[in-house]
Write a protein that holds these residues in place. Structure first.
Motif, PDB file in Angstrom:
ATOM      1  N   UNK A  78      -9.234  42.870  49.307  1.00  8.78           N
ATOM      2  CA  UNK A  78      -9.335  44.256  48.856  1.00  8.78           C
ATOM      3  C   UNK A  78      -7.976  44.942  48.878  1.00  8.78           C
ATOM      4  N   UNK A  79      -7.161  44.648  49.889  1.00  8.22           N
ATOM      5  CA  UNK A  79      -5.821  45.223  49.953  1.00  8.22           C
ATOM      6  C   UNK A  79      -4.957  44.778  48.782  1.00  8.22           C
ATOM      7  N   UNK A  80      -5.023  43.497  48.450  1.00  7.34           N
ATOM      8  CA  UNK A  80      -4.264  42.980  47.309  1.00  7.34           C
ATOM      9  C   UNK A  80      -4.752  43.621  46.015  1.00  7.34           C
ATOM     10  N   UNK A  81      -6.075  43.772  45.872  1.00  7.23           N
ATOM     11  CA  UNK A  81      -6.624  44.386  44.664  1.00  7.23           C
ATOM     12  C   UNK A  81      -6.160  45.830  44.533  1.00  7.23           C
ATOM     13  N   UNK A  82      -6.104  46.565  45.640  1.00  9.79           N
ATOM     14  CA  UNK A  82      -5.628  47.949  45.578  1.00  9.79           C
ATOM     15  C   UNK A  82      -4.156  48.015  45.190  1.00  9.79           C
TER      16      UNK A  82
ATOM     17  N   UNK B 181      -2.496  45.782  43.349  1.00 10.72           N
ATOM     18  CA  UNK B 181      -2.392  45.440  41.930  1.00 10.72           C
ATOM     19  C   UNK B 181      -2.868  46.606  41.072  1.00 10.72           C
ATOM     20  N   UNK B 182      -3.942  47.268  41.480  1.00 12.04           N
ATOM     21  CA  UNK B 182      -4.432  48.438  40.742  1.00 12.04           C
ATOM     22  C   UNK B 182      -3.394  49.556  40.747  1.00 12.04           C
ATOM     23  N   UNK B 183      -2.730  49.754  41.883  1.00  8.36           N
ATOM     24  CA  UNK B 183      -1.681  50.762  41.956  1.00  8.36           C
ATOM     25  C   UNK B 183      -0.502  50.445  41.053  1.00  8.36           C
ATOM     26  N   UNK B 184      -0.141  49.164  40.983  1.00  4.61           N
ATOM     27  CA  UNK B 184       0.967  48.763  40.104  1.00  4.61           C
ATOM     28  C   UNK B 184       0.605  49.032  38.647  1.00  4.61           C
ATOM     29  N   UNK B 185      -0.616  48.658  38.243  1.00  4.63           N
ATOM     30  CA  UNK B 185      -1.030  48.910  36.858  1.00  4.63           C
ATOM     31  C   UNK B 185      -1.080  50.401  36.552  1.00  4.63           C
ATOM     32  N   UNK B 186      -1.618  51.212  37.483  1.00  5.02           N
ATOM     33  CA  UNK B 186      -1.684  52.654  37.258  1.00  5.02           C
ATOM     34  C   UNK B 186      -0.281  53.248  37.156  1.00  5.02           C
TER      35      UNK B 186
END
Length: 90
Positions: free
Chosen positions: A67-71, A73-78
């Motif tokens: 979940x930490x990695x997914x957050x 990656x989501x932050x990088x895309x945003x």
């Protein structure tokens, strides 16, 4: 199967679906089997599972890490989309 009945009320037609006896019997057998499995599962809860606590803790740590990695990656895309929009509007 379900029995379909057409009823006319005030000039409009209404379809009424009524289950047949075999459908009700199948549903009651499924409910009885599910209840029996639930009772069996609650009876099996008395099994000693002290050896599994380490496995559960390890799985919990793995899930939290994913979940930490997914957050991240989501932050990088945003952030990428925000910077890209800002660069295009300038």
């Amino acid at each position: 199967m379900q029995k379909v009945t057409v009823i006319e009320k005030n000039g409009a037609y209404e379809l009424s679906l009524k289950p047949t006896f075999s459908t009700r019997l199948k549903q009651s057998l499924i409910i009885a089997a599910g209840s029996a499995l639930a009772l069996h599962a609650s009876a099996a809860s008395s099994i000693d599972a002290t050896g599994l606590t380490g496995e559960i803790e390890g799985a919990k740590d793995t899930v939290l890490g994913l979940f930490g990695v997914a957050l991240i990656v989501l932050g990088v895309f945003a952030g990428w989309r925000y910077l890209k929009r800002g660069a295009n509007s300038a």
